[in-house]
Every structure is written in structure tokens, then in C-alpha cells.
Design a protein around this motif. Structure first.
Motif, PDB file in Angstrom:
ATOM      1  N   MET A 271      67.763  93.092  54.867  1.00  0.00           N
ATOM      2  CA  MET A 271      66.299  93.177  54.818  1.00  0.00           C
ATOM      3  C   MET A 271      65.860  93.664  53.436  1.00  0.00           C
ATOM      4  N   ALA A 272      65.007  92.880  52.776  1.00  0.00           N
ATOM      5  CA  ALA A 272      64.571  93.205  51.418  1.00  0.00           C
ATOM      6  C   ALA A 272      63.543  94.331  51.390  1.00  0.00           C
ATOM      7  N   GLY A 273      62.673  94.389  52.402  1.00  0.00           N
ATOM      8  CA  GLY A 273      61.683  95.455  52.481  1.00  0.00           C
ATOM      9  C   GLY A 273      60.428  95.198  51.694  1.00  0.00           C
ATOM     10  N   SER A 274      60.474  94.309  50.704  1.00  0.00           N
ATOM     11  CA  SER A 274      59.291  93.964  49.940  1.00  0.00           C
ATOM     12  C   SER A 274      59.574  92.697  49.143  1.00  0.00           C
ATOM     13  N   PHE A 275      58.826  92.460  48.081  1.00  0.00           N
ATOM     14  CA  PHE A 275      58.898  91.216  47.322  1.00  0.00           C
ATOM     15  C   PHE A 275      58.539  91.508  45.879  1.00  0.00           C
ATOM     16  N   ARG A 276      58.757  90.535  45.017  1.00  0.00           N
ATOM     17  CA  ARG A 276      58.426  90.715  43.608  1.00  0.00           C
ATOM     18  C   ARG A 276      56.924  90.575  43.410  1.00  0.00           C
ATOM     19  N   GLY A 277      56.381  91.372  42.476  1.00  0.00           N
ATOM     20  CA  GLY A 277      54.962  91.284  42.153  1.00  0.00           C
ATOM     21  C   GLY A 277      54.112  92.093  43.110  1.00  0.00           C
ATOM     22  N   GLY A 278      52.836  91.736  43.182  1.00  0.00           N
ATOM     23  CA  GLY A 278      51.917  92.443  44.063  1.00  0.00           C
ATOM     24  C   GLY A 278      51.210  93.600  43.385  1.00  0.00           C
ATOM     25  N   VAL A 279      50.226  94.146  44.063  1.00  0.00           N
ATOM     26  CA  VAL A 279      49.408  95.240  43.526  1.00  0.00           C
ATOM     27  C   VAL A 279      49.211  96.292  44.611  1.00  0.00           C
ATOM     28  N   HIS A 280      48.578  97.390  44.234  1.00  0.00           N
ATOM     29  CA  HIS A 280      48.347  98.487  45.179  1.00  0.00           C
ATOM     30  C   HIS A 280      46.867  98.900  45.162  1.00  0.00           C
ATOM     31  N   PRO A 281      45.993  98.066  45.716  1.00  0.00           N
ATOM     32  CA  PRO A 281      44.580  98.464  45.789  1.00  0.00           C
ATOM     33  C   PRO A 281      44.388  99.581  46.811  1.00  0.00           C
ATOM     34  N   ASP A 282      43.305 100.338  46.662  1.00  0.00           N
ATOM     35  CA  ASP A 282      42.957 101.362  47.648  1.00  0.00           C
ATOM     36  C   ASP A 282      42.746 100.658  48.989  1.00  0.00           C
ATOM     37  N   ASP A 283      43.480 101.061  50.026  1.00  0.00           N
ATOM     38  CA  ASP A 283      43.378 100.304  51.282  1.00  0.00           C
ATOM     39  C   ASP A 283      42.099 100.599  52.061  1.00  0.00           C
ATOM     40  N   ALA A 284      41.455 101.720  51.814  1.00  0.00           N
ATOM     41  CA  ALA A 284      40.147 102.045  52.412  1.00  0.00           C
ATOM     42  C   ALA A 284      40.137 101.926  53.939  1.00  0.00           C
ATOM     43  N   LYS A 285      41.282 102.070  54.569  1.00  0.00           N
ATOM     44  CA  LYS A 285      41.368 101.877  56.012  1.00  0.00           C
ATOM     45  C   LYS A 285      40.918 103.098  56.811  1.00  0.00           C
ATOM     46  N   ALA A 286      40.841 104.247  56.144  1.00  0.00           N
ATOM     47  CA  ALA A 286      40.442 105.471  56.845  1.00  0.00           C
ATOM     48  C   ALA A 286      39.017 105.379  57.391  1.00  0.00           C
ATOM     49  N   LEU A 287      38.228 104.448  56.859  1.00  0.00           N
ATOM     50  CA  LEU A 287      36.855 104.292  57.337  1.00  0.00           C
ATOM     51  C   LEU A 287      36.811 103.904  58.809  1.00  0.00           C
ATOM     52  N   SER A 288      37.803 103.107  59.262  1.00  0.00           N
ATOM     53  CA  SER A 288      37.715 102.578  60.633  1.00  0.00           C
ATOM     54  C   SER A 288      39.012 102.636  61.430  1.00  0.00           C
ATOM     55  N   ASN A 289      40.119 103.101  60.825  1.00  0.00           N
ATOM     56  CA  ASN A 289      41.383 102.998  61.563  1.00  0.00           C
ATOM     57  C   ASN A 289      41.505 103.966  62.738  1.00  0.00           C
TER      58      ASN A 289
END
Length: 451
Positions: A1-19
Motif C-alpha cells: 500500500m503506497a498510502g499516497s501519490f506524487r504531487g498534490g497540495v494541502h489546502p485548508d480543509d475547512a471541515k470544522a464548520l460542518s463535520n
């Protein structure tokens, strides 16, 4: 299992508003608008007329072909009109408008439980075809088609996408917390249809409560495991998810079935269970209504065809500074110029933001920093592809992988010059598709002329 991939970004997920907001079931709307274009493939064909009485779950538009899906009334009532209406996909489409009678009565032979063990894979596929179920993650691909791989593409692995990497969206998270058994039972139906003994549920590590609950749930299901994944956008992309979970790489221009995989969203799995076991077509879904431009961010169970305006009002209404309305999240969502559009099958999130423009949004010349290249999860050259589109160099565009772009928006997000890279690439892909269609038409006309 690789667990992730090459590239990508880390934007603020802002999920605390509704999770932490449990799903609230909305009362049925007084009127619904049902566009015939809510899915990939041929639009549905309207089979009702103005003045006709319909029941909840009744087909109002039948499939337009194999790659298509029927549309069902989500309330009982009277067909008020069949006319062109605006959709949240940015276009207009023929739509069935139903005025509710307030009774909310199911059509005959619906909402009746079935014994799944007695059904064959072909019967299960037919039920899903008739239920109108499509991918609930936003892509809208008809589910029965995805579960009908050709005989020369054997499937050995099913992956449920519980990543929900798009910022702000929390509908899948809440589904896994509140109805985990429904998700896993839907997964088991997928496995039965495909004859697969091995399955994974991929969840990012920023949802530890969902990971814990799903792990507990799958203990009694042989062959099903939960894959804990690194937090990185777009971890939920189909090809990225497959690589992260299995280490398999989908070939350029290929599909997951080419490497023995099928990926479905957790919401789709829940819809599969409801369609098969409970006899319910797709007439409602969980929608996250969120952002700093709405007063009470929350998750709601809404009927397909209800209006964005009504969902926003249910969530407390707009704040005074609300200025941007999006179907979906900030990375891949579609901006809206009105809230007078209906919830469709692929509406997972309605995002309302306060002023997000300002001076920082002005587009500047490319500084050749190559950050877009570094973050592209498909190993493309976004700035070069976008330049070919900008200068209408269509022949050069063809050989540079534009059609492999998954439109995740990482390039535009990371660009210090605020270049509208993904916007141009989307346009370029549309142009190439048009050119291909025109070329096929010319060839067909030439062949017919020779005959």
C-alpha cells in the motif's frame, strides 16, 4: 500500500464548520425541478406531461441509452410543466417541474424490502439501472454501467472512496459516522455483482472518528479492510486513490478496470443498498451547506429537485458579506450566479463564501517557477498545456496529455501568478472533444458519399 501519490497540495480543509453537524432531514419541498441532464451520458427522455399526477419514486424521464439513468419524482403531486430550466452544471436543460400535493406517497411496488441473497448479479445490476443511481461523489457516472465491466477486464479489487478530500464538504464523513452498516452492506452488493472477494474503504487520516467506526463495522465482513491514507489533495481522485491503496498505476488514457479495479463513492454504496435492499430509487441525498457566507453550516438530507435557495434558507440564510455561491468545493466546484437552481444527483455540497476576490486575484504573467508541474498528480505540464490553449495551438495541445487532466485545480491553487490554468485546460479539453466529433462526422459523411 503506497498510502499516497506524487504531487498534490494541502489546502485548508475547512471541515470544522460542518463535520460535527449530524444530518438533518428537510421537510419535502412544495415544488421540485428535475433536469433530464444529471449524469454522464445520454440525457433522460421525459415520459410525463403537464397536468399528470405522479407519485414519489415514479419515473418521469426514462434512460436515454445504456450510458444514461432515469429520473424519478422525489415528491408526489402534479406535473406543473415540462420546460427548459437552468441547472447548477452551468447550462439549461429540459426539466420536469412537479408541484407537491403534500402527501408524499410512494409509487406502487416501491419502498418494499427485498431478500438480497436471492438475487443474481444480473438482477442486481438491473435494479440499479432502474433506480437511477449514479456516482454520488459528483462525477455522475451511471452506477450500473460502472458495474458492468467487459469480460476481458476482470476485476479483483473494489475500493470505496471515503476520502472526501475537497475542502468544506463533510457529507460523506457524516454518512460514515451515522450509517456505516448501510455503506458496508452496499459494498458487499458491489462485491457480489463483480464476483470480487477483496475490497478497501479509503479514508484520510483527518477523519479518525470515521476510520474508527468503519474499522469496527468491517470486522464482521471478510475481505473488507479500511485503508488509512495521508491527507493530501486530490487523494480522492480515482487514479490517485487506486495508487495510494494498491500501488497500481492506471495507464495514461486508461480506466481503473484496465488494472482490475472499480472505485465507488461511499454515498453511492449507501444508495446501492437502499435501491437493492429497500426498493428505493435515488430521490434524495446528503448535502453539505457550508462556508463563511452561510449562518449555520450543516449537513442536510435533501430531495433531488429541491432548490439551492431553500437549502441555504434552511441553514440560516446568507451572511451580509456572502458573495460567492458554488456547487461543490472551492477546488473543483462550479460557481453559480443564482440560487434558483435545483439540487441534482451530484450535488454533494453547496458552498457560500464571503469576499474571496480582492487585489490578490489579478492574473499576472507566468514566472516559470514550475510549481504547477511539481504538484500535478497526473505528471503533466499545466502551464505549457494552458499556453497552447491560450494561443489556440490545437495540434500541439493534442500530444501533451491535456485529456489526462483530472481538473483537480492543484495548478491554479499553487500558482503565485494566479494564472487560470485549470480553466484554460478545461476549455482545451472541450475544444479537442469538439474537434474529434467534427472529424468523426466528416469521415462518416465521406464514407457515405463513397457508398
Amino acid at each position: 500500500m503506497a498510502g499516497s501519490f506524487r504531487g498534490g497540495v494541502h489546502p485548508d480543509d475547512a471541515k470544522a464548520l460542518s463535520n460535527s453537524s449530524a444530518v438533518t432531514v428537510m421537510t419535502p419541498p412544495g415544488e421540485i425541478v428535475l433536469p433530464v441532464r444529471q449524469h454522464i451520458g445520454a440525457p433522460a427522455r421525459v415520459i410525463v406531461e403537464k397536468g399528470q399526477q405522479v407519485k414519489k419514486g415514479q419515473v418521469v424521464a426514462e434512460s436515454g441509452g445504456f450510458v444514461s439513468a432515469p429520473i424519478h419524482a422525489s415528491v408526489s403531486g402534479t406535473v406543473k410543466a415540462v420546460e427548459t430550466r437552468l441547472t447548477p452544471l452551468g447550462n439549461k436543460a429540459l426539466s420536469v417541474i412537479v408541484e407537491s400535493d403534500g402527501l408524499d406517497e410512494w409509487a406502487e411496488n416501491l419502498d418494499i424490502p427485498r431478500n438480497i441473497s436471492e438475487l443474481s448479479p444480473e438482477q442486481l445490476r438491473n435494479i440499479l439501472r432502474d433506480s437511477g443511481l449514479v456516482g454520488m461523489g459528483g462525477a455522475g457516472f451511471p452506477t450500473h454501467v460502472k458495474l458492468s465491466p467487459p469480460a476481458d477486464k476482470p476485476i479483483d479489487t473494489v475500493i470505496l472512496n471515503g476520502v472526501e478530500c475537497e475542502p468544506y464538504a463533510t457529507c460523506d464523513h457524516r454518512l460514515m459516522l451515522e450509517r456505516p452498516e448501510t455503506v458496508v452492506e452496499g459494498l458487499r452488493i458491489i462485491m457480489k455483482i463483480l464476483g470480487v472477494a477483496k475490497a478497501y474503504i479509503g479514508i484520510e487520516k483527518n477523519k479518525p472518528d470515521a476510520i474508527r467506526i468503519m474499522k469496527q463495522t468491517v470486522k464482521n465482513y471478510p475481505g473488507v479492510k479500511v485503508a488509512e491514507l495521508r491527507v493530501r489533495y486530490p487523494q480522492g481522485g480515482e487514479k490517485q486513490l487506486i495508487y495510494a491503496v494498491t500501488g497500481r498505476k492506471t495507464p495514461a488514457g486508461g480506466l481503473p478496470m484496465d488494472i482490475g479495479c472499480v472505485v465507488q463513492n461511499v454515498g453511492t454504496a449507501a444508495g446501492i443498498y437502499e435501491a437493492v435492499a429497500l426498493g428505493r430509487p435515488l430521490i434524495q441525498r446528503i448535502v453539505t451547506v457550508t462556508g463563511n457566507g452561510v449562518r449555520t453550516p450543516m449537513n442536510v438530507m435533501a430531495r433531488v429537485g429541491d432548490s439551492f435557495a431553500r437549502l441555504v434558507e434552511f441553514a440560516g440564510g446568507y451572511t451580509e458579506k456572502a458573495s460567492k455561491l458554488i456547487m461543490g468545493g472551492p477546488m473543483m466546484g462550479i460557481a453559480q450566479f443564482t440560487d434558483d437552481v435545483p439540487v441534482i444527483k451530484g450535488t454533494s455540497c453547496i458552498l457560500i463564501l464571503e469576499d474571496v476576490f480582492g487585489d490578490g486575484a489579478r492574473e499576472l504573467p507566468c514566472i516559470s517557477c514550475a510549481r504547477c508541474v511539481d504538484v500535478c498528480p497526473m505528471n503533466l505540464l499545466p502551464t505549457e498545456i494552458a499556453s497552447y490553449v491560450e494561443f489556440e495551438r490545437w495540434d500541439d495541445l493534442k500530444g501533451n496529455g491535456a485529456m489526462d487532466c483530472i481538473e483537480c485545480g492543484c495548478c491554479s491553487y499553487i500558482c503565485p501568478a494566479k494564472r487560470r490554468l485549470v480553466e484554460r485546460i478545461k476549455f482545451g479539453k472541450m475544444k479537442l472533444s469538439e474537434m474529434r466529433t467534427q472529424e468523426q462526422a466528416r469521415k462518416k459523411a465521406a464514407e457515405e458519399k463513397e457508398q
